[in-house]
Motif scaffolding. Structure first.
Motif, PDB file in Angstrom:
ATOM      1  N   MET A  95      51.277-130.411   2.586  1.00 43.82           N
ATOM      2  CA  MET A  95      49.930-130.543   2.659  1.00 43.82           C
ATOM      3  C   MET A  95      49.524-129.578   3.734  1.00 43.82           C
ATOM      4  O   MET A  95      49.971-129.081   4.443  1.00 43.82           O
ATOM      5  CB  MET A  95      49.816-131.982   3.353  1.00 43.82           C
ATOM      6  CG  MET A  95      47.935-132.481   3.265  1.00 43.82           C
ATOM      7  SD  MET A  95      48.062-134.206   3.848  1.00 43.82           S
ATOM      8  CE  MET A  95      48.399-135.224   2.583  1.00 43.82           C
ATOM      9  N   GLY A  96      48.092-129.545   3.452  1.00 42.53           N
ATOM     10  CA  GLY A  96      47.433-128.714   4.725  1.00 42.53           C
ATOM     11  C   GLY A  96      46.401-127.432   3.583  1.00 42.53           C
ATOM     12  O   GLY A  96      47.280-127.105   2.689  1.00 42.53           O
ATOM     13  N   VAL A  97      45.415-127.023   4.178  1.00 42.53           N
ATOM     14  CA  VAL A  97      44.576-126.165   3.441  1.00 42.53           C
ATOM     15  C   VAL A  97      44.396-125.334   4.402  1.00 42.53           C
ATOM     16  O   VAL A  97      44.052-125.327   5.926  1.00 42.53           O
ATOM     17  CB  VAL A  97      43.285-126.834   3.299  1.00 42.53           C
ATOM     18  CG1 VAL A  97      42.222-125.718   2.525  1.00 42.53           C
ATOM     19  CG2 VAL A  97      43.475-127.967   2.288  1.00 42.53           C
ATOM     20  N   ARG A  98      44.292-123.868   4.053  1.00 38.15           N
ATOM     21  CA  ARG A  98      44.223-122.674   4.716  1.00 38.15           C
ATOM     22  C   ARG A  98      42.725-122.336   4.664  1.00 38.15           C
ATOM     23  O   ARG A  98      41.843-122.749   3.861  1.00 38.15           O
ATOM     24  CB  ARG A  98      45.058-121.346   4.168  1.00 38.15           C
ATOM     25  CG  ARG A  98      46.470-121.678   4.187  1.00 38.15           C
ATOM     26  CD  ARG A  98      47.149-120.249   3.887  1.00 38.15           C
ATOM     27  NE  ARG A  98      48.528-120.544   4.022  1.00 38.15           N
ATOM     28  CZ  ARG A  98      49.132-120.024   5.147  1.00 38.15           C
ATOM     29  NH1 ARG A  98      48.545-119.558   6.192  1.00 38.15           N
ATOM     30  NH2 ARG A  98      50.564-120.293   5.126  1.00 38.15           N
TER      31      ARG A  98
ATOM     32  N   ASP B 155      44.696-132.370   2.062  1.00 41.65           N
ATOM     33  CA  ASP B 155      45.060-131.469   0.927  1.00 41.65           C
ATOM     34  C   ASP B 155      43.599-130.873   0.037  1.00 41.65           C
ATOM     35  O   ASP B 155      42.676-131.375   0.537  1.00 41.65           O
ATOM     36  CB  ASP B 155      45.783-132.139  -0.194  1.00 41.65           C
ATOM     37  CG  ASP B 155      45.137-133.343  -1.045  1.00 41.65           C
ATOM     38  OD1 ASP B 155      43.759-133.233  -1.182  1.00 41.65           O
ATOM     39  OD2 ASP B 155      45.657-134.443  -1.256  1.00 41.65           O
ATOM     40  N   ARG B 156      43.826-129.916  -0.554  1.00 37.43           N
ATOM     41  CA  ARG B 156      42.665-129.127  -0.998  1.00 37.43           C
ATOM     42  C   ARG B 156      41.755-130.363  -2.010  1.00 37.43           C
ATOM     43  O   ARG B 156      40.440-129.998  -1.801  1.00 37.43           O
ATOM     44  CB  ARG B 156      43.278-128.149  -1.979  1.00 37.43           C
ATOM     45  CG  ARG B 156      42.182-127.164  -2.450  1.00 37.43           C
ATOM     46  CD  ARG B 156      42.402-126.200  -3.465  1.00 37.43           C
ATOM     47  NE  ARG B 156      41.753-125.361  -3.856  1.00 37.43           N
ATOM     48  CZ  ARG B 156      40.976-124.210  -3.728  1.00 37.43           C
ATOM     49  NH1 ARG B 156      41.008-123.642  -2.366  1.00 37.43           N
ATOM     50  NH2 ARG B 156      40.104-123.876  -4.297  1.00 37.43           N
TER      51      ARG B 156
ATOM     52  N   ARG C  99      30.414-131.898 -10.794  1.00 35.59           N
ATOM     53  CA  ARG C  99      31.733-131.035 -10.976  1.00 35.59           C
ATOM     54  C   ARG C  99      31.999-130.581  -9.424  1.00 35.59           C
ATOM     55  O   ARG C  99      31.423-129.901  -8.764  1.00 35.59           O
ATOM     56  CB  ARG C  99      31.199-129.723 -11.844  1.00 35.59           C
ATOM     57  CG  ARG C  99      31.251-130.022 -13.289  1.00 35.59           C
ATOM     58  CD  ARG C  99      30.754-128.823 -14.038  1.00 35.59           C
ATOM     59  NE  ARG C  99      30.357-127.675 -13.335  1.00 35.59           N
ATOM     60  CZ  ARG C  99      28.804-127.456 -13.163  1.00 35.59           C
ATOM     61  NH1 ARG C  99      27.977-128.312 -13.942  1.00 35.59           N
ATOM     62  NH2 ARG C  99      28.759-126.449 -12.874  1.00 35.59           N
ATOM     63  N   LEU C 100      33.102-131.191  -9.031  1.00 32.07           N
ATOM     64  CA  LEU C 100      33.782-130.680  -7.867  1.00 32.07           C
ATOM     65  C   LEU C 100      34.147-129.276  -7.990  1.00 32.07           C
ATOM     66  O   LEU C 100      34.858-128.820  -8.916  1.00 32.07           O
ATOM     67  CB  LEU C 100      35.054-131.544  -7.399  1.00 32.07           C
ATOM     68  CG  LEU C 100      34.802-132.884  -7.445  1.00 32.07           C
ATOM     69  CD1 LEU C 100      36.450-133.567  -7.037  1.00 32.07           C
ATOM     70  CD2 LEU C 100      34.245-133.084  -5.971  1.00 32.07           C
ATOM     71  N   PRO C 101      34.095-128.583  -6.696  1.00 33.56           N
ATOM     72  CA  PRO C 101      34.811-127.162  -6.667  1.00 33.56           C
ATOM     73  C   PRO C 101      36.444-127.309  -6.797  1.00 33.56           C
ATOM     74  O   PRO C 101      36.856-128.284  -6.513  1.00 33.56           O
ATOM     75  CB  PRO C 101      34.308-126.590  -5.237  1.00 33.56           C
ATOM     76  CG  PRO C 101      33.913-127.786  -4.639  1.00 33.56           C
ATOM     77  CD  PRO C 101      33.629-128.861  -5.621  1.00 33.56           C
ATOM     78  N   ARG C 102      36.887-126.430  -7.274  1.00 32.39           N
ATOM     79  CA  ARG C 102      38.345-126.216  -7.762  1.00 32.39           C
ATOM     80  C   ARG C 102      39.267-125.394  -6.709  1.00 32.39           C
ATOM     81  O   ARG C 102      38.593-124.483  -6.316  1.00 32.39           O
ATOM     82  CB  ARG C 102      38.703-126.003  -9.200  1.00 32.39           C
ATOM     83  CG  ARG C 102      38.025-126.766 -10.085  1.00 32.39           C
ATOM     84  CD  ARG C 102      38.540-126.695 -11.293  1.00 32.39           C
ATOM     85  NE  ARG C 102      37.608-125.689 -11.953  1.00 32.39           N
ATOM     86  CZ  ARG C 102      37.721-124.617 -12.790  1.00 32.39           C
ATOM     87  NH1 ARG C 102      38.938-124.829 -13.404  1.00 32.39           N
ATOM     88  NH2 ARG C 102      36.798-123.811 -13.217  1.00 32.39           N
TER      89      ARG C 102
END
Length: 116
Positions: free
Chosen positions: A1-4, A86-87, A113-116
């Motif tokens: 888990m974790g987003v840069r 998470d992303r 529409r969510l960003p991906r």
């Protein structure tokens, strides 16, 4: 888990009308001149505009990831620790912050529409 940090910026690039404004300590995110988020690279945190009830729910549920930044009228800004999210969840929160701030025309153009 974790987003840069780069992953967050890629999410933002998918939303119409978003501009970034960098300063020495942070980057703000705007749509049509109105701010909906901040990134603090030094602390690897992001502040996002949310409905007040969502701010309170996030902080109550996971205080190790979320904290109250401030409130302004009906909105509660929340600080998000990028290492703890998470992303997909970050995409949802970022999209909601953008949607709360963008014009109805931009929101309609993007739909759900969510960003991906």
């Amino acid at each position: 888990m974790g987003v840069r940090e780069l992953s967050l910026l890629k999410l933002l690039d998918q939303l119409p009308g978003v501009t970034r404004h960098e300063t020495t300590n942070y980057t703000s995110f705007k749509v049509q001149g109105r701010t909906f988020g901040y990134l603090w690279p030094r602390t690897q945190t992001v502040g996002l505009k949310q409905p007040l009830a969502e701010q309170l729910a996030l902080v109550a549920e996971r205080p190790d990831v979320f904290e109250v930044q401030f409130t302004a009228g009906q909105f509660g800004w929340v600080v998000v620790r990028l290492a703890g999210i998470d992303r997909r969840e970050l995409a949802e929160l970022t999209f909601e912050a953008w949607r709360l701030t963008a014009s109805p025309e931009l929101v309609e153009q993007r739909a759900d529409r969510l960003p991906r």
